[in-house]
Design a protein around this motif. Structure first.
Motif, mmCIF file in Angstrom:
data_model
loop_
_atom_site.group_PDB
_atom_site.id
_atom_site.type_symbol
_atom_site.label_atom_id
_atom_site.label_comp_id
_atom_site.label_asym_id
_atom_site.label_seq_id
_atom_site.Cartn_x
_atom_site.Cartn_y
_atom_site.Cartn_z
ATOM 1 N N CYS A 71 0.848 -1.198 0.000
ATOM 2 C CA CYS A 71 0.000 0.000 0.000
ATOM 3 C C CYS A 71 0.879 1.241 0.000
ATOM 4 C CB CYS A 71 -0.907 0.012 1.237
ATOM 5 S SG CYS A 71 0.026 -0.013 2.782
ATOM 6 N N GLY A 72 0.237 2.390 -0.260
ATOM 7 C CA GLY A 72 0.908 3.677 -0.128
ATOM 8 C C GLY A 72 1.680 4.156 -1.329
ATOM 9 N N GLY A 73 1.957 3.257 -2.280
ATOM 10 C CA GLY A 73 2.793 3.614 -3.412
ATOM 11 C C GLY A 73 2.007 4.144 -4.599
ATOM 12 N N ALA A 74 2.666 4.160 -5.745
ATOM 13 C CA ALA A 74 2.063 4.708 -6.966
ATOM 14 C C ALA A 74 2.109 3.665 -8.080
ATOM 15 C CB ALA A 74 2.793 5.976 -7.393
ATOM 16 N N LEU A 75 0.960 3.108 -8.394
ATOM 17 C CA LEU A 75 0.754 2.270 -9.569
ATOM 18 C C LEU A 75 -0.509 2.773 -10.243
ATOM 19 C CD1 LEU A 75 1.735 0.146 -7.093
ATOM 20 C CD2 LEU A 75 1.568 -1.472 -8.975
ATOM 21 N N GLY A 76 -0.621 2.522 -11.533
ATOM 22 C CA GLY A 76 -1.854 2.941 -12.170
ATOM 23 C C GLY A 76 -1.778 2.912 -13.674
ATOM 24 N N LYS A 77 -2.765 3.520 -14.283
ATOM 25 C CA LYS A 77 -2.827 3.601 -15.735
ATOM 26 C C LYS A 77 -2.925 5.068 -16.147
ATOM 27 C CE LYS A 77 -4.657 -1.002 -16.569
ATOM 28 N NZ LYS A 77 -5.603 -1.838 -17.344
ATOM 29 N N GLY A 78 -2.346 5.366 -17.299
ATOM 30 C CA GLY A 78 -2.371 6.737 -17.792
ATOM 31 C C GLY A 78 -1.509 7.687 -16.992
ATOM 32 N N CYS A 79 -0.524 7.138 -16.265
ATOM 33 C CA CYS A 79 0.272 7.987 -15.366
ATOM 34 C C CYS A 79 1.770 7.761 -15.523
ATOM 35 C CB CYS A 79 -0.135 7.739 -13.920
ATOM 36 S SG CYS A 79 0.109 6.026 -13.368
ATOM 37 N N GLY A 80 2.180 7.195 -16.660
ATOM 38 C CA GLY A 80 3.583 6.849 -16.837
ATOM 39 C C GLY A 80 4.448 8.020 -17.257
ATOM 40 N N PRO A 185 3.999 0.168 -12.511
ATOM 41 C CA PRO A 185 4.539 0.294 -11.150
ATOM 42 C C PRO A 185 5.567 1.423 -11.102
ATOM 43 C CG PRO A 185 4.974 -1.898 -12.136
ATOM 44 C CD PRO A 185 4.628 -0.948 -13.233
ATOM 45 N N LEU A 186 5.257 2.479 -10.414
ATOM 46 C CA LEU A 186 6.142 3.644 -10.369
ATOM 47 C C LEU A 186 6.879 3.738 -9.042
ATOM 48 C CD1 LEU A 186 3.753 6.196 -12.098
ATOM 49 C CD2 LEU A 186 5.757 5.081 -13.098
ATOM 50 N N GLY A 187 6.162 4.080 -7.964
ATOM 51 C CA GLY A 187 6.805 4.264 -6.669
ATOM 52 C C GLY A 187 6.319 3.263 -5.640
ATOM 53 N N LEU A 229 3.374 24.461 -7.836
ATOM 54 C CA LEU A 229 2.230 23.947 -8.586
ATOM 55 C C LEU A 229 0.969 24.711 -8.227
ATOM 56 C CD1 LEU A 229 2.792 20.093 -8.213
ATOM 57 C CD2 LEU A 229 3.623 21.604 -10.010
ATOM 58 N N SER A 230 0.107 24.885 -9.215
ATOM 59 C CA SER A 230 -1.192 25.491 -8.948
ATOM 60 C C SER A 230 -2.085 24.481 -8.234
ATOM 61 C CB SER A 230 -1.860 25.911 -10.264
ATOM 62 O OG SER A 230 -2.211 24.756 -11.027
ATOM 63 N N ALA A 231 -3.142 24.981 -7.613
ATOM 64 C CA ALA A 231 -4.086 24.085 -6.932
ATOM 65 C C ALA A 231 -4.705 23.112 -7.920
ATOM 66 C CB ALA A 231 -5.164 24.914 -6.236
ATOM 67 N N GLU A 232 -4.937 23.567 -9.155
ATOM 68 C CA GLU A 232 -5.559 22.710 -10.167
ATOM 69 C C GLU A 232 -4.624 21.566 -10.560
ATOM 70 O OE1 GLU A 232 -7.473 26.481 -9.867
ATOM 71 O OE2 GLU A 232 -5.369 26.035 -10.355
ATOM 72 N N VAL A 233 -3.343 21.873 -10.779
ATOM 73 C CA VAL A 233 -2.375 20.836 -11.140
ATOM 74 C C VAL A 233 -2.183 19.872 -9.973
ATOM 75 C CG1 VAL A 233 0.057 20.402 -11.677
ATOM 76 C CG2 VAL A 233 -1.182 22.206 -12.882
ATOM 77 N N THR A 234 -2.161 20.402 -8.758
ATOM 78 C CA THR A 234 -2.007 19.560 -7.575
ATOM 79 C C THR A 234 -3.142 18.547 -7.480
ATOM 80 O OG1 THR A 234 -0.826 21.280 -6.356
ATOM 81 C CG2 THR A 234 -1.907 19.567 -5.062
ATOM 82 N N GLN A 235 -4.366 19.005 -7.679
ATOM 83 C CA GLN A 235 -5.505 18.090 -7.597
ATOM 84 C C GLN A 235 -5.484 17.064 -8.719
ATOM 85 O OE1 GLN A 235 -7.701 17.769 -5.026
ATOM 86 N NE2 GLN A 235 -6.208 19.195 -4.145
ATOM 87 N N ALA A 236 -5.083 17.478 -9.917
ATOM 88 C CA ALA A 236 -4.992 16.533 -11.033
ATOM 89 C C ALA A 236 -3.927 15.472 -10.743
ATOM 90 C CB ALA A 236 -4.661 17.281 -12.324
ATOM 91 N N HIS A 237 -2.829 15.904 -10.125
ATOM 92 C CA HIS A 237 -1.741 14.994 -9.752
ATOM 93 C C HIS A 237 -2.253 13.938 -8.771
ATOM 94 C CE1 HIS A 237 2.716 14.468 -8.755
ATOM 95 N NE2 HIS A 237 2.098 13.735 -7.849
ATOM 96 N N ILE A 238 -2.943 14.364 -7.737
ATOM 97 C CA ILE A 238 -3.469 13.436 -6.731
ATOM 98 C C ILE A 238 -4.462 12.471 -7.356
ATOM 99 C CG2 ILE A 238 -4.911 13.278 -4.664
ATOM 100 C CD1 ILE A 238 -3.613 15.974 -3.794
ATOM 101 N N LYS A 239 -5.363 12.984 -8.164
ATOM 102 C CA LYS A 239 -6.385 12.136 -8.784
ATOM 103 C C LYS A 239 -5.752 11.050 -9.640
ATOM 104 C CE LYS A 239 -10.590 12.394 -11.591
ATOM 105 N NZ LYS A 239 -11.512 13.297 -12.339
ATOM 106 N N LEU A 240 -4.633 11.385 -10.296
ATOM 107 C CA LEU A 240 -3.988 10.438 -11.200
ATOM 108 C C LEU A 240 -3.197 9.374 -10.450
ATOM 109 C CD1 LEU A 240 -3.508 9.831 -14.219
ATOM 110 C CD2 LEU A 240 -1.482 11.278 -14.096
ATOM 111 N N TYR A 241 -2.478 9.778 -9.403
ATOM 112 C CA TYR A 241 -1.523 8.871 -8.765
ATOM 113 C C TYR A 241 -2.020 8.210 -7.485
ATOM 114 C CZ TYR A 241 1.871 10.681 -12.076
ATOM 115 O OH TYR A 241 2.521 11.025 -13.235
ATOM 116 N N VAL A 242 -3.105 8.689 -6.917
ATOM 117 C CA VAL A 242 -3.663 8.058 -5.720
ATOM 118 C C VAL A 242 -4.947 7.347 -6.127
ATOM 119 C CG1 VAL A 242 -4.434 8.380 -3.340
ATOM 120 C CG2 VAL A 242 -2.669 9.882 -4.298
ATOM 121 N N ASN A 243 -4.892 6.019 -6.159
ATOM 122 C CA ASN A 243 -6.007 5.227 -6.689
ATOM 123 C C ASN A 243 -6.160 3.943 -5.896
ATOM 124 O OD1 ASN A 243 -3.912 3.488 -7.686
ATOM 125 N ND2 ASN A 243 -3.690 4.832 -9.464
#
Length: 280
Positions: A71-80, A185-187, A229-243
């Motif tokens: 848990c806690g790491g960064a895996l996903g799709k569309g985030c490479g 698998p990223l982080g 980072l702007s608040a918008e980029v920050t939220q997009a970052h979280i949405k992409l990498y926290v899943n």
């Protein structure tokens, strides 16, 4: 307990609750904030942190002392990671031309670099000309200014690279997904094998669930550590990498990790890993 992770929005979002004493029963944390190249080095040292975020590419070198947490790491799709070049006159998008080019990368033990090497083995006859290691924040300016011909970038660069006048040569995440039908698998989050690994896993999962339940409570902390980072980029970052893989890797996530490290081992990029060592 001491911990090291990056100041990137996904990490600060995930660990906000634990860092701020909001996870019942979890010990107080002493936090080191550092980019992934530094945390990879910390984990490889003799006095590394109790818990640390590293690249999956660095995992084979530390498995004797550390266990991969599910848990806690960064895996996903569309985030490479992305391979970028400039749109200057005479710029190129033909991967074969990388054989005579300088390519900037953030680390030679990053998952991004591992994916790049695997991709280049198929797309760049004769291999890449020259690899230049640069701090992450210097890569896009270096490509823009012509100091290098292409750059390998991660994280929020996915959202910001057009502002540097750069264009996409290859989306290595998409290439990985199309090739394997697996998440990227990223982080990874790892902890010393001498510690109570099930307890640490539970505390991290509780921190993740708290972050999802009360996203507004972590906002100030996240933005403080991502000041550029702007608040918008920050939220997009979280949405992409926290899943869903952040809460628990699951069998699909483990398969992705095993596949990445197996392919990298066959190319001679990392030591061979016993799949059983990836689980505790």
């Amino acid at each position: 307990m001491n911990i090291a992770f990056s100041p990137c929005p996904n990490d600060t979002f995930v660990f906000h609750a634990w860092v701020h004493g909001l996870v019942p029963g979890a010990p107080k944390l002493e936090v080191t904030y550092a980019d992934i190249d530094i945390t990879n080095s910390l984990a490889a040292g003799s006095n590394g942190p109790d818990v640390v975020k590293i690249s999956y590419a660095a995992l084979p070198w530390v498995l004797s002392e550390y266990a991969l947490l599910p848990c806690g790491g960064a895996l996903g799709k569309g985030c490479g990671p992305l391979l970028l070049t400039s749109n200057r006159a005479g710029s190129f998008i033909d991967p074969a031309k990388l054989h005579h080019s300088r390519v900037a990368v953030p680390s030679e033990r990053s998952t991004a670099y591992l994916l790049f090497r695997l991709w280049a083995a198929q797309h760049v006859p004769g291999g890449v000309g020259e690899i230049i290691v640069l701090p992450f924040h210097e890569i896009m300016p270096a490509v823009r200014d012509g100091l290098v011909d292409a750059g390998l970038v991660i994280h929020e660069a996915r959202f910001t690279y057009p502002s540097y006048g750069l264009i996409l040569m290859a989306d290595l995440g998409s290439w990985w997904e199309q090739t394997t039908n697996l998440p990227i698998p990223l982080g990874a989050i790892i902890a010393r094998r001498s510690l109570d690994l099930p307890a640490i896993t539970g505390w991290i999962q509780a921190s993740v669930r708290y972050a999802w339940a009360y996203p507004e409570r972590s906002r100030e902390y996240v933005l403080h550590h991502s000041q550029e980072l702007s608040a918008e980029v920050t939220q997009a970052h979280i949405k992409l990498y926290v899943n869903e893989f952040t809460e628990t890797i699951g069998e699909l996530g483990y398969k992705a990790v095993e596949t990445l490290l197996s392919k990298a081992s066959l190319e001679g990029l990392v030591p061979k890993v016993d799949p059983e060592k990836l689980r505790f």
